[in-house]
Design an enzyme around this catalytic site. Structure first.
Site, short mmCIF file in Angstrom:
data_model
loop_
_atom_site.label_atom_id
_atom_site.label_comp_id
_atom_site.label_asym_id
_atom_site.label_seq_id
_atom_site.Cartn_x
_atom_site.Cartn_y
_atom_site.Cartn_z
N LYS A 11 0.83 -1.21 0.00
CA LYS A 11 0.00 0.00 0.00
C LYS A 11 0.87 1.27 0.00
O LYS A 11 2.09 1.20 0.23
CB LYS A 11 -0.93 -0.05 1.21
N TYR A 51 -12.27 -2.38 -3.87
CA TYR A 51 -12.79 -2.56 -2.51
C TYR A 51 -14.32 -2.48 -2.47
O TYR A 51 -14.89 -2.18 -1.41
CB TYR A 51 -12.17 -1.54 -1.56
N ASN A 114 -2.03 0.41 6.72
CA ASN A 114 -1.56 -0.87 7.26
C ASN A 114 -0.71 -1.69 6.28
O ASN A 114 -0.69 -2.91 6.34
CB ASN A 114 -2.72 -1.67 7.85
N HIS A 117 -2.09 -5.37 1.46
CA HIS A 117 -3.37 -6.06 1.25
C HIS A 117 -3.07 -7.48 0.81
O HIS A 117 -2.11 -7.72 0.08
CB HIS A 117 -4.20 -5.39 0.14
N GLU A 128 -9.50 -10.96 -7.65
CA GLU A 128 -8.60 -9.82 -7.43
C GLU A 128 -7.41 -9.85 -8.40
O GLU A 128 -6.97 -8.80 -8.87
CB GLU A 128 -8.11 -9.83 -5.98
P1 RTP Z 1 -6.96 -6.01 3.24
O1 RTP Z 1 -8.29 -6.35 2.60
O2 RTP Z 1 -6.49 -4.62 2.90
O3 RTP Z 1 -5.93 -7.06 3.00
O4 RTP Z 1 -7.14 -5.99 4.83
P2 RTP Z 1 -7.91 -7.03 5.74
O5 RTP Z 1 -8.46 -8.15 4.90
O6 RTP Z 1 -7.00 -7.37 6.85
O7 RTP Z 1 -9.10 -6.14 6.29
P3 RTP Z 1 -10.55 -5.86 5.67
O8 RTP Z 1 -11.56 -6.16 6.71
O9 RTP Z 1 -10.69 -6.52 4.33
O10 RTP Z 1 -10.53 -4.29 5.47
C1 RTP Z 1 -9.91 -3.68 4.35
C2 RTP Z 1 -9.10 -2.50 4.81
O11 RTP Z 1 -9.97 -1.51 5.34
C3 RTP Z 1 -9.35 -0.85 6.43
N1 RTP Z 1 -10.16 -1.02 7.63
N2 RTP Z 1 -10.35 -0.06 8.46
N3 RTP Z 1 -11.20 1.50 10.66
C4 RTP Z 1 -11.56 0.22 10.58
O12 RTP Z 1 -12.25 -0.33 11.42
C5 RTP Z 1 -11.12 -0.54 9.44
N4 RTP Z 1 -11.39 -1.80 9.20
C6 RTP Z 1 -10.77 -2.10 8.06
C7 RTP Z 1 -8.01 -1.48 6.66
O13 RTP Z 1 -7.02 -0.68 6.05
C8 RTP Z 1 -8.13 -2.81 5.96
O14 RTP Z 1 -6.88 -3.25 5.52
MG MG Z 2 -9.63 -7.86 3.18
#
Ligand code: RTP
Ligand code: MG
Length: 141
Positions: A11, A51, A114, A117, A128
């Site tokens: 990212k 997204y 973070n 991804h 994806e």
């Molecule tokens: P990613 O898709 O980016 O690999 O991350 P992830 O699976 O660990 O998390 P996901 O639930 O898919 O959420 C996508 C991205 O959204 C942001 N996020 N912010 N503020 C919040 O509560 C929150 N929750 C998620 C994060 O940057 C996350 O990577």
């Molecule tokens: Mg995710």
């Protein structure tokens, strides 16, 4: 073990920190091979489309703004159990909760910025990877 592919994005925060190589090194040490890669500054439309599954979530606007704040490095990774292996290397979404030695523990500043991804399932990975790469751009190794 099943040979799988997963979609990885370094990212904008991690690209700005100049740690692409350090993150690639972790993929290589874990036996994940890059089979396609490109650096790109995503348009708002591309980030929103990628997204789309999160479009009703409260963090969607902030997520899209962040993802278009600078260039990202996008790669398809191939290896045994690649989807889960890559998620393990990444660590928890919130870097404060990420296990020591994971990419997010070492390079991420916040749940919004973070670092990486990764696809969360084999079916998601197929969608994806196809979102960013044509079939002819994938180089099986
Ligand atoms: P990613 O898709 O980016 O690999 O991350 P992830 O699976 O660990 O998390 P996901 O639930 O898919 O959420 C996508 C991205 O959204 C942001 N996020 N912010 N503020 C919040 O509560 C929150 N929750 C998620 C994060 O940057 C996350 O990577
Ligand atoms: Mg995710």
């Amino acid at each position: 073990m099943a040979l799988e592919r997963t979609l990885s994005i370094i990212k904008p925060d991690a690209v700005a920190k100049n740690v692409i190589g350090e993150i690639y090194s972790r993929f290589e040490k874990a036996g994940l091979k890059v089979v396609a890669a490109k650096m790109k500054h995503l348009s708002r439309r591309e980030a929103e489309g990628f997204y789309a599954v999160h479009r009703e979530r409260p963090f969607f606007a902030a997520l899209v703004d962040f993802m278009i704040s600078g260039p990202v490095m996008i790669q398809a990774l191939e290896g045994d159990n690649a989807v889960l292996k890559h998620r393990d290397l990444m660590g928890a979404t919130d870097p404060k909760k990420a296990a020591p030695g994971t990419i997010r523990a070492d390079f991420a500043d916040s749940i919004d910025a973070n670092a990486v991804h990764g696809s969360d399932a084999i079916e998601t990975a197929k969608v994806e990877i196809a979102y960013f790469f044509a079939e002819t751009e994938l180089c099986p190794r």
